[in-house]
Design a protein around this motif. Structure first.
Motif, PDB file in Angstrom:
ATOM      1  N   SER A  78      52.887  44.082  50.016  1.00  0.00           N
ATOM      2  CA  SER A  78      51.967  44.816  49.146  1.00  0.00           C
ATOM      3  C   SER A  78      52.222  44.483  47.685  1.00  0.00           C
ATOM      4  O   SER A  78      51.293  44.389  46.889  1.00  0.00           O
ATOM      5  CB  SER A  78      52.066  46.321  49.378  1.00  0.00           C
ATOM      6  OG  SER A  78      53.248  46.843  48.829  1.00  0.00           O
ATOM      7  N   LYS A  79      53.469  44.256  47.334  1.00  0.00           N
ATOM      8  CA  LYS A  79      53.791  43.898  45.952  1.00  0.00           C
ATOM      9  C   LYS A  79      53.249  42.504  45.618  1.00  0.00           C
ATOM     10  O   LYS A  79      52.766  42.277  44.519  1.00  0.00           O
ATOM     11  CB  LYS A  79      55.303  43.943  45.751  1.00  0.00           C
ATOM     12  CG  LYS A  79      55.718  43.922  44.312  1.00  0.00           C
ATOM     13  CD  LYS A  79      57.200  44.190  44.182  1.00  0.00           C
ATOM     14  CE  LYS A  79      57.591  44.257  42.739  1.00  0.00           C
ATOM     15  NZ  LYS A  79      58.990  44.591  42.573  1.00  0.00           N
ATOM     16  N   ALA A  80      53.290  41.596  46.585  1.00  0.00           N
ATOM     17  CA  ALA A  80      52.794  40.239  46.355  1.00  0.00           C
ATOM     18  C   ALA A  80      51.278  40.220  46.201  1.00  0.00           C
ATOM     19  O   ALA A  80      50.737  39.354  45.521  1.00  0.00           O
ATOM     20  CB  ALA A  80      53.199  39.325  47.507  1.00  0.00           C
ATOM     21  N   TYR A 137      40.430  43.335  47.967  1.00  0.00           N
ATOM     22  CA  TYR A 137      41.638  42.920  48.685  1.00  0.00           C
ATOM     23  C   TYR A 137      42.778  42.535  47.738  1.00  0.00           C
ATOM     24  O   TYR A 137      43.893  43.019  47.877  1.00  0.00           O
ATOM     25  CB  TYR A 137      41.314  41.747  49.619  1.00  0.00           C
ATOM     26  CG  TYR A 137      42.437  41.371  50.538  1.00  0.00           C
ATOM     27  CD1 TYR A 137      42.753  42.157  51.637  1.00  0.00           C
ATOM     28  CD2 TYR A 137      43.194  40.229  50.317  1.00  0.00           C
ATOM     29  CE1 TYR A 137      43.782  41.818  52.491  1.00  0.00           C
ATOM     30  CE2 TYR A 137      44.227  39.880  51.156  1.00  0.00           C
ATOM     31  CZ  TYR A 137      44.516  40.676  52.248  1.00  0.00           C
ATOM     32  OH  TYR A 137      45.549  40.337  53.077  1.00  0.00           O
ATOM     33  N   TYR A 138      42.508  41.682  46.774  1.00  0.00           N
ATOM     34  CA  TYR A 138      43.582  41.153  45.932  1.00  0.00           C
ATOM     35  C   TYR A 138      43.868  41.990  44.690  1.00  0.00           C
ATOM     36  O   TYR A 138      45.012  42.079  44.261  1.00  0.00           O
ATOM     37  CB  TYR A 138      43.268  39.714  45.503  1.00  0.00           C
ATOM     38  CG  TYR A 138      43.389  38.735  46.639  1.00  0.00           C
ATOM     39  CD1 TYR A 138      44.632  38.368  47.117  1.00  0.00           C
ATOM     40  CD2 TYR A 138      42.263  38.205  47.238  1.00  0.00           C
ATOM     41  CE1 TYR A 138      44.757  37.485  48.175  1.00  0.00           C
ATOM     42  CE2 TYR A 138      42.372  37.318  48.292  1.00  0.00           C
ATOM     43  CZ  TYR A 138      43.621  36.954  48.755  1.00  0.00           C
ATOM     44  OH  TYR A 138      43.738  36.092  49.801  1.00  0.00           O
ATOM     45  N   MET A 139      42.869  42.575  44.097  1.00  0.00           N
ATOM     46  CA  MET A 139      43.096  43.284  42.844  1.00  0.00           C
ATOM     47  C   MET A 139      43.277  44.782  43.034  1.00  0.00           C
ATOM     48  O   MET A 139      43.943  45.433  42.249  1.00  0.00           O
ATOM     49  CB  MET A 139      41.960  43.008  41.867  1.00  0.00           C
ATOM     50  CG  MET A 139      41.899  41.553  41.466  1.00  0.00           C
ATOM     51  SD  MET A 139      40.514  41.252  40.380  1.00  0.00           S
ATOM     52  CE  MET A 139      40.757  39.529  40.021  1.00  0.00           C
ATOM     53  N   GLU A 140      42.664  45.329  44.084  1.00  0.00           N
ATOM     54  CA  GLU A 140      42.791  46.761  44.332  1.00  0.00           C
ATOM     55  C   GLU A 140      43.717  47.049  45.504  1.00  0.00           C
ATOM     56  O   GLU A 140      43.908  48.206  45.864  1.00  0.00           O
ATOM     57  CB  GLU A 140      41.405  47.362  44.576  1.00  0.00           C
ATOM     58  CG  GLU A 140      40.494  47.235  43.363  1.00  0.00           C
ATOM     59  CD  GLU A 140      39.049  47.617  43.664  1.00  0.00           C
ATOM     60  OE1 GLU A 140      38.732  48.003  44.820  1.00  0.00           O
ATOM     61  OE2 GLU A 140      38.231  47.518  42.741  1.00  0.00           O
ATOM     62  N   ASP A 141      44.254  46.003  46.130  1.00  0.00           N
ATOM     63  CA  ASP A 141      45.237  46.125  47.207  1.00  0.00           C
ATOM     64  C   ASP A 141      44.737  46.975  48.373  1.00  0.00           C
ATOM     65  O   ASP A 141      45.449  47.814  48.898  1.00  0.00           O
ATOM     66  CB  ASP A 141      46.548  46.697  46.646  1.00  0.00           C
ATOM     67  CG  ASP A 141      47.698  46.534  47.610  1.00  0.00           C
ATOM     68  OD1 ASP A 141      47.704  45.562  48.389  1.00  0.00           O
ATOM     69  OD2 ASP A 141      48.603  47.396  47.603  1.00  0.00           O
TER      70      ASP A 141
END
Length: 179
Positions: A78-80, A137-141
């Motif tokens: 999740s951090k990545a 997906y990538y910016m809001e996780d």
């Protein structure tokens, strides 16, 4: 452990003293960050306590290790996936200590923010259906399931759109665009 299962939270202290350091070392081996390892160790201890009523106590150490490793891996993933996350003080301190070849740490942080802004601008240029899933997906996780629920798509459709969006980026973006 049986005393904890039957007696309640006041009996959990000896377990924490006995297994806490072991859990910390296990988590640290995955994360390589003392601060993150401490946080995840606390989460693992809480998860173990909550799971005790269902625990059979067979292979206790294996069960504990599995929980610790899985939680650490989940945290690392999740951090990545959170490039937009603000830098925590530990990362800033590490960067302040790095040899920057004459560039100040403040300048480096400004450059990184500029890079993030450039990526956001490029994402904004994407077709709407791709931009939506890439941002989520990538910016809001967000997970595939969360994206599917918010967009009204099936999970497989979300996966498919992400795959096509990545291919679109490979075809339309060049490395030079980000330098």
């Amino acid at each position: 452990m049986r005393a904890v299962q039957k007696g309640g939270p006041e009996h959990y202290g000896p377990f924490v003293k006995a297994y806490g350091p072991y859990i910390y070392r296990t988590v640290f081996a995955v994360l390589h960050s003392p601060h993150d390892a401490e946080d995840i160790t606390q989460e693992v201890l809480l998860q173990i306590y909550r799971s005790l009523p269902e625990c059979r106590l067979d292979g206790l150490k294996t069960w504990i290790t599995r929980i610790a490793v899985n939680r650490a891996i989940d945290f690392r993933r999740s951090k990545a996936r959170r490039p937009e996350e603000l830098l925590d003080s530990e990362v800033i301190a590490e960067r302040l200590q790095e040899d920057t070849g004459g560039i100040s740490s403040a300048e480096l942080l400004a450059i990184e923010q500029s890079d993030r802004q450039r990526v956001r601008e490029r994402v904004d240029e994407m077709p709407d259906n791709y931009r939506e899933v890439i941002t989520a997906y990538y910016m809001e996780d967000k997970s595939y399931e969360q994206i599917a629920a918010e967009t009204g798509l099936e999970r497989k459709s979300v996966e498919s759109r992400l795959y096509r969006a990545r291919n679109w980026m490979k075809r339309h973006w060049r490395k030079e665009d980000f330098e």
